[in-house]
Scaffold this motif. Structure first.
Motif, short mmCIF file in Angstrom:
data_model
loop_
_atom_site.label_atom_id
_atom_site.label_comp_id
_atom_site.label_asym_id
_atom_site.label_seq_id
_atom_site.Cartn_x
_atom_site.Cartn_y
_atom_site.Cartn_z
N ASN A 152 5.02 2.72 9.65
CA ASN A 152 6.22 1.88 9.57
C ASN A 152 5.88 0.39 9.61
O ASN A 152 6.72 -0.43 9.92
CB ASN A 152 7.17 2.22 10.73
N THR A 153 4.65 0.05 9.30
CA THR A 153 4.26 -1.36 9.31
C THR A 153 4.18 -1.89 7.89
O THR A 153 4.28 -1.14 6.92
CB THR A 153 2.88 -1.53 9.99
N ALA A 154 4.00 -3.20 7.76
CA ALA A 154 3.88 -3.82 6.43
C ALA A 154 2.56 -3.38 5.79
O ALA A 154 1.59 -3.14 6.50
CB ALA A 154 3.93 -5.34 6.57
N PRO A 155 2.45 -3.29 4.47
CA PRO A 155 3.53 -3.44 3.49
C PRO A 155 4.49 -2.25 3.54
O PRO A 155 4.16 -1.22 4.11
CB PRO A 155 2.79 -3.51 2.15
N ASN A 156 5.65 -2.43 2.92
CA ASN A 156 6.66 -1.38 3.04
C ASN A 156 6.24 -0.11 2.31
O ASN A 156 5.27 -0.07 1.57
CB ASN A 156 8.04 -1.89 2.58
N ARG A 157 7.00 0.94 2.52
CA ARG A 157 6.66 2.28 2.03
C ARG A 157 6.55 2.33 0.51
O ARG A 157 5.67 2.99 -0.04
CB ARG A 157 7.72 3.26 2.52
N THR A 158 7.40 1.61 -0.21
CA THR A 158 7.37 1.63 -1.67
C THR A 158 6.06 1.05 -2.20
O THR A 158 5.44 1.60 -3.11
CB THR A 158 8.57 0.83 -2.25
N ILE A 159 5.61 -0.05 -1.62
CA ILE A 159 4.36 -0.67 -2.06
C ILE A 159 3.18 0.24 -1.75
O ILE A 159 2.28 0.42 -2.57
CB ILE A 159 4.19 -2.06 -1.42
N ARG A 160 3.18 0.85 -0.55
CA ARG A 160 2.10 1.77 -0.21
C ARG A 160 2.07 2.97 -1.15
O ARG A 160 1.00 3.42 -1.57
CB ARG A 160 2.23 2.23 1.24
#
Length: 197
Positions: A152-160
């Motif tokens: 749940n940390t940066a970068p967000n889930r979509t980028i990962r």
């Protein structure tokens, strides 16, 4: 125990339908869009157009499989406040076994009486796609779960997710080149398939 068994059976059922659906769709797309890439003079040559077409189909099929499993894994993890998929190793096993069983049934044999026989290149390409799925599938599911859904940390889930999909697409392209050379040794029957109409 009943809940766990039901969940595992649902995973196996979903796995079977995703694999069969994407496999059948890929076969149909290749059959109708190959533009004679695997027939005649083009059978043993690899112009840029053919390589782009092959890469496009490979990434399209792999991406469809990857996104379908991302959605299913997301559904399983969303049932927990901590985003933990209960009995993850068992879920992974029940997702993977149907793929192994379906792939192990593939035994390409040339039938000269077939009305429209596939070419050697088409069968070879489909086998390479299937073998890539078998080799990369468990690693993809583990990476989706560990590095996309549970973080749940940066970068967000979509980028990962995008970074993971791009990474697996690049790994898959290298694997496709390797498998393209290996498959004829594993399936010698491929040499009997026609390359000319």
């Amino acid at each position: 125990m009943i809940s766990l068994c039901s969940s595992l059976l649902v995973t196996a059922f979903v796995s079977t339908w995703i694999i069969v659906g994407i496999g059948f769709t890929s076969r149909v797309l290749i059959m109708f869009t190959s533009n004679n890439y695997f027939w005649g003079e083009e059978a043993y040559s690899y112009p840029a157009g053919k390589l782009i077409w092959m890469a496009g189909h490979y990434v399209l099929a792999g991406g469809a499989l990857a996104l379908a499993w991302y959605v299913y894994w997301w559904i399983l993890s969303s049932h927990s406040e901590t985003r933990v998929i209960r009995h993850f190793p068992l879920q992974l096993l029940f997702a993977y076994v149907p793929l192994l069983l379906l792939f192990s049934q593939i035994n390409p044999v040339y039938n000269p009486d077939q009305m429209i026989p596939p070419s050697s290149g088409e069968i070879r390409f489909l086998l390479c796609m299937g073998m890539s799925a078998v080799l990369l599938f468990p690693f993809y599911l583990i990476c989706i779960y560990r590095f996309v859904l549970r973080v749940n940390t940066a970068p967000n889930r979509t980028i990962r997710l995008l970074l993971l999909l791009i990474s697996f697409a690049l790994i898959g392209m290298g694997l496709l080149c390797l498998l393209w050379r290996i498959v004829p040794q594993l399936y010698p029957e491929l040499n009997k398939f026609p390359i000319f109409y």
